[in-house]
Design a protein around this motif. Structure first.
Motif, short mmCIF file in Angstrom:
data_model
loop_
_atom_site.label_atom_id
_atom_site.label_comp_id
_atom_site.label_asym_id
_atom_site.label_seq_id
_atom_site.Cartn_x
_atom_site.Cartn_y
_atom_site.Cartn_z
N CYS A 145 12.49 28.11 -33.17
CA CYS A 145 11.26 27.36 -33.42
C CYS A 145 10.07 28.33 -33.44
O CYS A 145 9.92 29.15 -32.55
CB CYS A 145 11.04 26.31 -32.33
N ASN A 146 9.25 28.20 -34.46
CA ASN A 146 8.08 29.08 -34.57
C ASN A 146 6.79 28.31 -34.80
O ASN A 146 5.75 28.89 -35.09
CB ASN A 146 8.28 30.07 -35.73
N ALA A 147 6.86 26.98 -34.66
CA ALA A 147 5.67 26.15 -34.83
C ALA A 147 5.52 25.25 -33.61
O ALA A 147 6.50 24.74 -33.07
CB ALA A 147 5.76 25.32 -36.10
N PHE A 148 4.27 25.05 -33.20
CA PHE A 148 3.97 24.17 -32.07
C PHE A 148 2.87 23.23 -32.49
O PHE A 148 1.77 23.66 -32.84
CB PHE A 148 3.55 24.99 -30.85
N ILE A 149 3.17 21.93 -32.49
CA ILE A 149 2.25 20.91 -32.98
C ILE A 149 1.95 19.93 -31.85
O ILE A 149 2.87 19.47 -31.17
CB ILE A 149 2.86 20.15 -34.18
N THR A 150 0.68 19.63 -31.66
CA THR A 150 0.28 18.63 -30.66
C THR A 150 -0.47 17.52 -31.37
O THR A 150 -1.45 17.77 -32.07
CB THR A 150 -0.61 19.25 -29.57
N ILE A 151 0.01 16.30 -31.20
CA ILE A 151 -0.58 15.13 -31.83
C ILE A 151 -1.24 14.28 -30.74
O ILE A 151 -0.56 13.78 -29.84
CB ILE A 151 0.48 14.29 -32.57
N ALA A 152 -2.57 14.14 -30.80
CA ALA A 152 -3.32 13.36 -29.81
C ALA A 152 -3.67 12.02 -30.44
O ALA A 152 -4.55 11.92 -31.30
CB ALA A 152 -4.58 14.11 -29.39
N TYR A 153 -3.01 10.97 -30.00
CA TYR A 153 -3.11 9.68 -30.66
C TYR A 153 -4.48 9.03 -30.48
O TYR A 153 -5.00 8.38 -31.40
CB TYR A 153 -2.01 8.75 -30.15
N GLN A 154 -5.08 9.18 -29.32
CA GLN A 154 -6.38 8.57 -29.09
C GLN A 154 -7.42 9.15 -30.04
O GLN A 154 -8.26 8.43 -30.58
CB GLN A 154 -6.81 8.77 -27.64
N THR A 155 -7.37 10.46 -30.25
CA THR A 155 -8.31 11.10 -31.16
C THR A 155 -8.07 10.67 -32.60
O THR A 155 -9.00 10.66 -33.42
CB THR A 155 -8.18 12.64 -31.05
N LEU A 156 -6.84 10.27 -32.89
CA LEU A 156 -6.52 9.76 -34.22
C LEU A 156 -6.94 8.30 -34.39
O LEU A 156 -6.80 7.73 -35.47
CB LEU A 156 -5.01 9.87 -34.48
N GLY A 157 -7.45 7.70 -33.31
CA GLY A 157 -7.90 6.32 -33.39
C GLY A 157 -6.82 5.30 -33.09
O GLY A 157 -6.99 4.11 -33.40
N LEU A 158 -5.71 5.74 -32.49
CA LEU A 158 -4.60 4.83 -32.18
C LEU A 158 -4.58 4.52 -30.69
O LEU A 158 -4.78 5.40 -29.86
CB LEU A 158 -3.27 5.44 -32.60
N ASP A 159 -4.31 3.26 -30.39
CA ASP A 159 -4.24 2.84 -28.99
C ASP A 159 -3.03 1.94 -28.73
O ASP A 159 -2.87 1.42 -27.64
CB ASP A 159 -5.53 2.10 -28.60
N ASP A 160 -2.19 1.76 -29.74
CA ASP A 160 -1.03 0.89 -29.62
C ASP A 160 0.23 1.74 -29.66
O ASP A 160 0.48 2.45 -30.64
CB ASP A 160 -1.01 -0.11 -30.78
N PRO A 161 1.06 1.71 -28.60
CA PRO A 161 2.28 2.54 -28.59
C PRO A 161 3.19 2.30 -29.78
O PRO A 161 3.82 3.23 -30.28
CB PRO A 161 2.97 2.13 -27.27
N ALA A 162 3.26 1.06 -30.26
CA ALA A 162 4.12 0.78 -31.41
C ALA A 162 3.60 1.49 -32.66
O ALA A 162 4.37 2.05 -33.45
CB ALA A 162 4.20 -0.73 -31.65
N ALA A 163 2.28 1.49 -32.84
CA ALA A 163 1.69 2.19 -33.99
C ALA A 163 1.87 3.70 -33.86
O ALA A 163 2.11 4.39 -34.86
CB ALA A 163 0.21 1.85 -34.10
N GLU A 164 1.78 4.22 -32.64
CA GLU A 164 1.99 5.65 -32.42
C GLU A 164 3.42 6.04 -32.73
O GLU A 164 3.69 7.09 -33.34
CB GLU A 164 1.64 5.99 -30.97
N THR A 165 4.37 5.19 -32.32
CA THR A 165 5.77 5.46 -32.60
C THR A 165 6.04 5.47 -34.09
O THR A 165 6.75 6.33 -34.61
CB THR A 165 6.65 4.40 -31.91
N LYS A 166 5.47 4.50 -34.81
CA LYS A 166 5.65 4.44 -36.25
C LYS A 166 5.06 5.68 -36.93
O LYS A 166 5.66 6.24 -37.87
CB LYS A 166 5.02 3.18 -36.83
N LEU A 167 3.88 6.10 -36.46
CA LEU A 167 3.25 7.29 -37.04
C LEU A 167 4.14 8.51 -36.87
O LEU A 167 4.36 9.29 -37.81
CB LEU A 167 1.90 7.53 -36.40
N LEU A 168 4.70 8.69 -35.67
CA LEU A 168 5.55 9.84 -35.41
C LEU A 168 6.84 9.76 -36.23
O LEU A 168 7.31 10.76 -36.76
CB LEU A 168 5.87 9.94 -33.92
#
Length: 339
Positions: A145-168
């Protein structure tokens, strides 16, 4: 089907036959009964059917347990009166032995405390899963592995775990497809975390060939039609942090990956121990792994899920499983578990 049943079917309308067949199926078929209950939205109606089916002591998985009916109406109240309003009432009704009831309540409290701790820290099995996945990547595919990605859902405007799961889920699938179109493999190992600063977020280790590094970053975040802009209308480094390293030697590649694996497993439960093979002494596992001091005794906030969209296999342990089970991961993301 018996002759009587055939005559009955001929003498009734199709609607009546369907109703009778459904009734017979739900009286005899265990999985169908649970599916039927899950389809009922009204708590009172569901409470009534639980009583009709004799399922007052069954949880959602069909296991016998103290599972009081939800709701505040008369149907739910009647179920609770039959079953018991509290776990202690229920145990007194079923066990009728004060000593056994007290022991069972102590065990339930210990289980609750263990679950609460598991929601804050990573278990040994979960940490081992990350290491196993990274090791499998090198041994099976010859990749690091040579890439490290961090996805911050609140900053993306998401607050629903189901929507976050779908996005991922969408990201894993589309990223894998895009890398395949470019002619390169894409594998990912990810964990969910929760912090005061970022809220719910996901750390992901991935394989991104350096020859498509710039294209990948544009496709993920920086392009006009980037993935996160298309899905969230937000595409900033604060919301999606991307690091892609072009290390040159096998040693530096392995060291960079190992450093990120340690970072992803920084939520290891500090009470987990193992025996030091050199000294024979029982030692905290984070010391045996060489976890950096600033990452020791640091709650992760949620239990992680590990994943790799291109068939990478590892041996993590998940809540509810016994021991280690081989898992072939897919690009279906799993949601955060609330702390």
């Amino acid at each position: 089907m018996s002759a009587g049943r055939r005559c009955l079917r001929r003498s009734l309308t199709d609607a009546h036959v369907q109703e009778i067949t459904m009734s017979i199926r739900y009286e005899t078929n265990e999985p169908d009964r649970h599916a039927f209950l899950a389809s009922i939205a009204d708590p009172e109606d569901r409470a009534r059917w639980r009583r009709e089916f004799g399922m007052l002591e069954e949880d959602e998985d069909g296991k016998i347990a103290f599972a009081p009916s939800a709701g505040s109406g008369p149907e739910a109240a009647l179920n609770r009166a039959i079953l018991g309003h509290t776990l202690e009432d229920y145990l007194h009704h079923t066990l009728q032995d004060a000593e056994t009831v007290a022991e069972t309540l102590r065990e339930a409290e210990l289980d609750r405390m263990e679950e609460a701790r598991a929601a804050r820290f990573l278990t040994r099995g979960e940490v081992q899963g990350v290491y196993d996945a990274a090791s499998c990547l090198g041994q099976v595919y010859g990749l690091t592995c040579n890439a490290f990605i961090t996805i911050a859902y609140q900053t993306l405007g998401l607050d629903d775990p189901a929507a976050e799961t779908k996005l991922l889920t969408d990201f894993l699938k589309e990223a894998g497809d895009q890398m395949e179109r470019w002619g390169y493999p894409f594998h990912a190992i990810y964990v969910h975390e929760h912090s005061r600063e970022r809220g719910r977020h996901t750390h992901m280790l991935a394989t991104v060939d350096v020859r498509v590094k710039a294209r990948f970053v544009r496709w993920v975040r920086d392009g006009k039609k980037s993935f996160f802009w298309r899905h969230c209308r937000v595409a900033t480094p604060e919301a999606v942090d991307i690091q892609v390293k072009g290390t040159r030697t096998p040693t530096t590649k392995a060291l960079w990956q190992y450093d990120r694996v340690m970072y992803m497993t920084k939520g290891l439960d500090p009470t987990v121990t193992d025996r030091d093979l050199e000294t024979g002494q029982v030692t905290p596992l984070y010391l045996l792994l060489g976890l950096k001091e600033r990452w020791q005794d640091r709650p992760a906030g949620v239990i992680p899920y590990l994943g790799a969209p291109q068939g990478l296999c590892a041996k993590p342990r998940f809540p509810g499983q016994i021991g280690n089970a081989a898992v072939c991961f897919c690009d279906q993301a799993v949601s955060h578990r609330p702390a």
